[in-house]
Design a protein around this motif. Structure first.
Motif, PDB file in Angstrom:
ATOM      1  N   SER A  29      12.195  12.263  -8.151  1.00 14.12           N
ATOM      2  CA  SER A  29      12.198  11.842  -9.765  1.00 14.12           C
ATOM      3  C   SER A  29      10.511  11.663 -10.793  1.00 14.12           C
ATOM      4  CB  SER A  29      13.109  10.475  -9.659  1.00 14.12           C
ATOM      5  OG  SER A  29      11.575  10.206  -9.429  1.00 14.12           O
ATOM      6  N   GLY A  30       9.762  12.158 -10.179  1.00 14.75           N
ATOM      7  CA  GLY A  30       8.936  11.612 -11.110  1.00 14.75           C
ATOM      8  C   GLY A  30       8.488  10.045 -11.281  1.00 14.75           C
ATOM      9  N   VAL A  31       9.056   9.561 -10.309  1.00 14.20           N
ATOM     10  CA  VAL A  31       8.941   7.883 -10.790  1.00 14.20           C
ATOM     11  C   VAL A  31       7.830   7.461 -10.192  1.00 14.20           C
ATOM     12  CG1 VAL A  31      10.082   5.696 -10.392  1.00 14.20           C
ATOM     13  CG2 VAL A  31      11.106   7.999 -11.688  1.00 14.20           C
ATOM     14  N   GLU A  32       6.536   6.687 -10.558  1.00 12.13           N
ATOM     15  CA  GLU A  32       5.610   5.889  -9.624  1.00 12.13           C
ATOM     16  C   GLU A  32       6.142   4.553  -8.840  1.00 12.13           C
ATOM     17  OE1 GLU A  32       2.600   3.602 -11.906  1.00 12.13           O
ATOM     18  OE2 GLU A  32       1.421   4.339 -10.222  1.00 12.13           O
ATOM     19  N   VAL A  33       6.192   4.394  -7.620  1.00 16.30           N
ATOM     20  CA  VAL A  33       6.905   3.630  -6.452  1.00 16.30           C
ATOM     21  C   VAL A  33       5.291   3.074  -5.767  1.00 16.30           C
ATOM     22  CG1 VAL A  33       7.641   2.961  -4.397  1.00 16.30           C
ATOM     23  CG2 VAL A  33       8.681   5.009  -6.046  1.00 16.30           C
ATOM     24  N   LEU A  34       5.697   1.491  -6.254  1.00 16.77           N
ATOM     25  CA  LEU A  34       4.011   0.803  -5.808  1.00 16.77           C
ATOM     26  C   LEU A  34       5.000   0.456  -4.433  1.00 16.77           C
ATOM     27  CD1 LEU A  34       2.963  -0.823  -8.525  1.00 16.77           C
ATOM     28  CD2 LEU A  34       2.036   1.186  -7.625  1.00 16.77           C
ATOM     29  N   LEU A  35       4.388   0.985  -3.243  1.00 16.18           N
ATOM     30  CA  LEU A  35       4.379  -0.005  -1.711  1.00 16.18           C
ATOM     31  C   LEU A  35       3.055  -1.038  -1.722  1.00 16.18           C
ATOM     32  CD1 LEU A  35       3.726   3.510   0.158  1.00 16.18           C
ATOM     33  CD2 LEU A  35       5.690   2.004  -0.696  1.00 16.18           C
ATOM     34  N   VAL A  36       3.555  -2.465  -1.116  1.00 13.54           N
ATOM     35  CA  VAL A  36       2.264  -3.281  -2.017  1.00 13.54           C
ATOM     36  C   VAL A  36       2.336  -3.548   0.254  1.00 13.54           C
ATOM     37  CG1 VAL A  36       2.414  -5.278  -1.863  1.00 13.54           C
ATOM     38  CG2 VAL A  36       4.013  -4.206  -3.348  1.00 13.54           C
ATOM     39  N   ALA A  37       1.513  -3.289   0.682  1.00 12.84           N
ATOM     40  CA  ALA A  37       0.977  -3.932   1.800  1.00 12.84           C
ATOM     41  C   ALA A  37       0.928  -4.995   2.196  1.00 12.84           C
ATOM     42  CB  ALA A  37       0.006  -3.358   2.350  1.00 12.84           C
ATOM     43  N   CYS A  38       2.157  -5.588   3.555  1.00 11.21           N
ATOM     44  CA  CYS A  38       2.809  -6.871   3.487  1.00 11.21           C
ATOM     45  C   CYS A  38       2.093  -7.245   5.178  1.00 11.21           C
ATOM     46  CB  CYS A  38       3.571  -7.367   2.727  1.00 11.21           C
ATOM     47  SG  CYS A  38       4.199  -7.289   0.856  1.00 11.21           S
ATOM     48  N   VAL A  39       1.839  -8.368   5.458  1.00  3.11           N
ATOM     49  CA  VAL A  39       1.700  -8.883   6.829  1.00  3.11           C
ATOM     50  C   VAL A  39       2.828 -10.450   6.515  1.00  3.11           C
ATOM     51  CG1 VAL A  39       0.994 -10.506   8.629  1.00  3.11           C
ATOM     52  CG2 VAL A  39      -0.176  -8.481   6.701  1.00  3.11           C
ATOM     53  N   HIS A  40       4.281  -9.941   7.014  1.00  3.28           N
ATOM     54  CA  HIS A  40       5.322 -10.885   7.850  1.00  3.28           C
ATOM     55  C   HIS A  40       4.713 -12.901   8.111  1.00  3.28           C
ATOM     56  CE1 HIS A  40       8.687  -7.869   7.694  1.00  3.28           C
ATOM     57  NE2 HIS A  40       7.572  -7.388   9.031  1.00  3.28           N
ATOM     58  N   ASN A  42       3.084 -14.439   6.000  1.00  2.44           N
ATOM     59  CA  ASN A  42       1.094 -14.303   5.675  1.00  2.44           C
ATOM     60  C   ASN A  42       1.282 -14.812   4.074  1.00  2.44           C
ATOM     61  OD1 ASN A  42      -1.475 -13.420   4.498  1.00  2.44           O
ATOM     62  ND2 ASN A  42      -1.579 -13.468   6.960  1.00  2.44           N
ATOM     63  N   PRO A  43       1.167 -15.716   4.007  1.00  2.00           N
ATOM     64  CA  PRO A  43       0.832 -16.669   2.137  1.00  2.00           C
ATOM     65  C   PRO A  43       0.126 -15.666   1.405  1.00  2.00           C
ATOM     66  CG  PRO A  43       0.612 -18.314   3.995  1.00  2.00           C
ATOM     67  CD  PRO A  43       0.451 -17.357   4.740  1.00  2.00           C
ATOM     68  N   GLY A  44      -1.032 -14.665   1.615  1.00  3.26           N
ATOM     69  CA  GLY A  44      -1.789 -14.047   0.951  1.00  3.26           C
ATOM     70  C   GLY A  44      -0.170 -13.093   0.246  1.00  3.26           C
ATOM     71  N   SER A  45       0.276 -12.147   1.860  1.00  7.16           N
ATOM     72  CA  SER A  45       1.328 -11.346   1.957  1.00  7.16           C
ATOM     73  C   SER A  45       2.436 -11.909  -0.339  1.00  7.16           C
ATOM     74  CB  SER A  45       1.676 -10.532   2.380  1.00  7.16           C
ATOM     75  OG  SER A  45       0.629 -10.365   3.639  1.00  7.16           O
ATOM     76  N   VAL A  46       2.574 -13.454   0.826  1.00  7.18           N
ATOM     77  CA  VAL A  46       3.940 -13.375  -0.552  1.00  7.18           C
ATOM     78  C   VAL A  46       3.112 -13.896  -1.444  1.00  7.18           C
ATOM     79  CG1 VAL A  46       5.180 -15.488  -1.198  1.00  7.18           C
ATOM     80  CG2 VAL A  46       4.743 -14.632   1.538  1.00  7.18           C
ATOM     81  N   ALA A  47       2.230 -14.053  -2.014  1.00  4.27           N
ATOM     82  CA  ALA A  47       1.416 -14.349  -3.267  1.00  4.27           C
ATOM     83  C   ALA A  47       0.810 -12.845  -3.777  1.00  4.27           C
ATOM     84  CB  ALA A  47      -0.123 -14.839  -2.978  1.00  4.27           C
ATOM     85  N   LYS A  48       0.247 -11.902  -3.310  1.00  6.38           N
ATOM     86  CA  LYS A  48       0.082 -10.293  -3.618  1.00  6.38           C
ATOM     87  C   LYS A  48       1.708  -9.073  -4.016  1.00  6.38           C
ATOM     88  CE  LYS A  48      -2.815  -7.741  -4.395  1.00  6.38           C
ATOM     89  NZ  LYS A  48      -3.574  -7.502  -5.202  1.00  6.38           N
ATOM     90  N   ALA A  49       2.561  -9.982  -2.826  1.00 10.79           N
ATOM     91  CA  ALA A  49       4.473  -9.116  -3.458  1.00 10.79           C
ATOM     92  C   ALA A  49       4.572 -10.022  -4.251  1.00 10.79           C
ATOM     93  CB  ALA A  49       4.866  -9.262  -2.864  1.00 10.79           C
ATOM     94  N   ASN A  50       4.624 -11.528  -4.778  1.00 14.94           N
ATOM     95  CA  ASN A  50       4.766 -12.117  -5.716  1.00 14.94           C
ATOM     96  C   ASN A  50       4.062 -11.372  -7.207  1.00 14.94           C
ATOM     97  OD1 ASN A  50       6.898 -14.084  -7.399  1.00 14.94           O
ATOM     98  ND2 ASN A  50       4.720 -15.020  -7.241  1.00 14.94           N
ATOM     99  N   HIS A  51       2.809 -11.163  -7.544  1.00 16.33           N
ATOM    100  CA  HIS A  51       2.119 -11.292  -8.598  1.00 16.33           C
ATOM    101  C   HIS A  51       2.301 -10.530  -8.926  1.00 16.33           C
ATOM    102  CE1 HIS A  51      -1.295 -10.489 -11.018  1.00 16.33           C
ATOM    103  NE2 HIS A  51      -1.358  -9.463 -10.394  1.00 16.33           N
ATOM    104  N   VAL A  52       2.717  -8.657  -8.426  1.00 17.97           N
ATOM    105  CA  VAL A  52       2.602  -7.885  -8.221  1.00 17.97           C
ATOM    106  C   VAL A  52       3.973  -7.600  -9.327  1.00 17.97           C
ATOM    107  CG1 VAL A  52       3.386  -4.865  -7.405  1.00 17.97           C
ATOM    108  CG2 VAL A  52       1.710  -6.513  -6.715  1.00 17.97           C
ATOM    109  N   THR A  53       5.097  -7.660  -8.304  1.00 20.42           N
ATOM    110  CA  THR A  53       6.959  -8.161  -8.846  1.00 20.42           C
ATOM    111  C   THR A  53       6.174  -8.755 -10.443  1.00 20.42           C
ATOM    112  OG1 THR A  53       7.468  -9.701  -7.811  1.00 20.42           O
ATOM    113  CG2 THR A  53       7.270  -7.344  -7.030  1.00 20.42           C
TER     114      THR A  53
END
Length: 87
Positions: A29-40, A42-53
């Motif tokens: 499709s040529g669509v950009e997909v962002l992969l967000v590295a997360c640790v299950h 983990n509050p920092g990972s939760v915050a990063k995923a929340n921030h990106v979305t």
């Protein structure tokens, strides 16, 4: 966590490169997909995923969110989090 950006062939949905976020182009499709590295759970990972979305949603470029999880972790998430929770 994989976040699909809505507009095809559009690059750089986020203003700059962020730690834990890897942009890739989906070849068909040529669509950009962002992969967000997360640790299950983990509050920092939760915050990063929340921030990106939230950042993509506020700019109307969020197309989809995909969460990769095994069945046992998914069950634990459902048990620990009320619907609509970002934690």
């Amino acid at each position: 966590l994989a976040v699909q950006v809505e507009q095809p062939r559009r690059r750089r949905a986020l203003p700059s490169r962020q730690q834990q976020v890897v942009p890739v182009i989906e070849p068909r499709s040529g669509v950009e997909v962002l992969l967000v590295a997360c640790v299950h759970f983990n509050p920092g990972s939760v915050a990063k995923a929340n921030h990106v979305t939230q950042q993509l949603a506020s700019s109307s470029t969020l197309g989809a969110v995909v969460i990769e999880s095994c069945p046992s972790r998914w069950k634990k998430i459902i048990e620990m989090q009320p619907p609509g929770s970002s934690l």
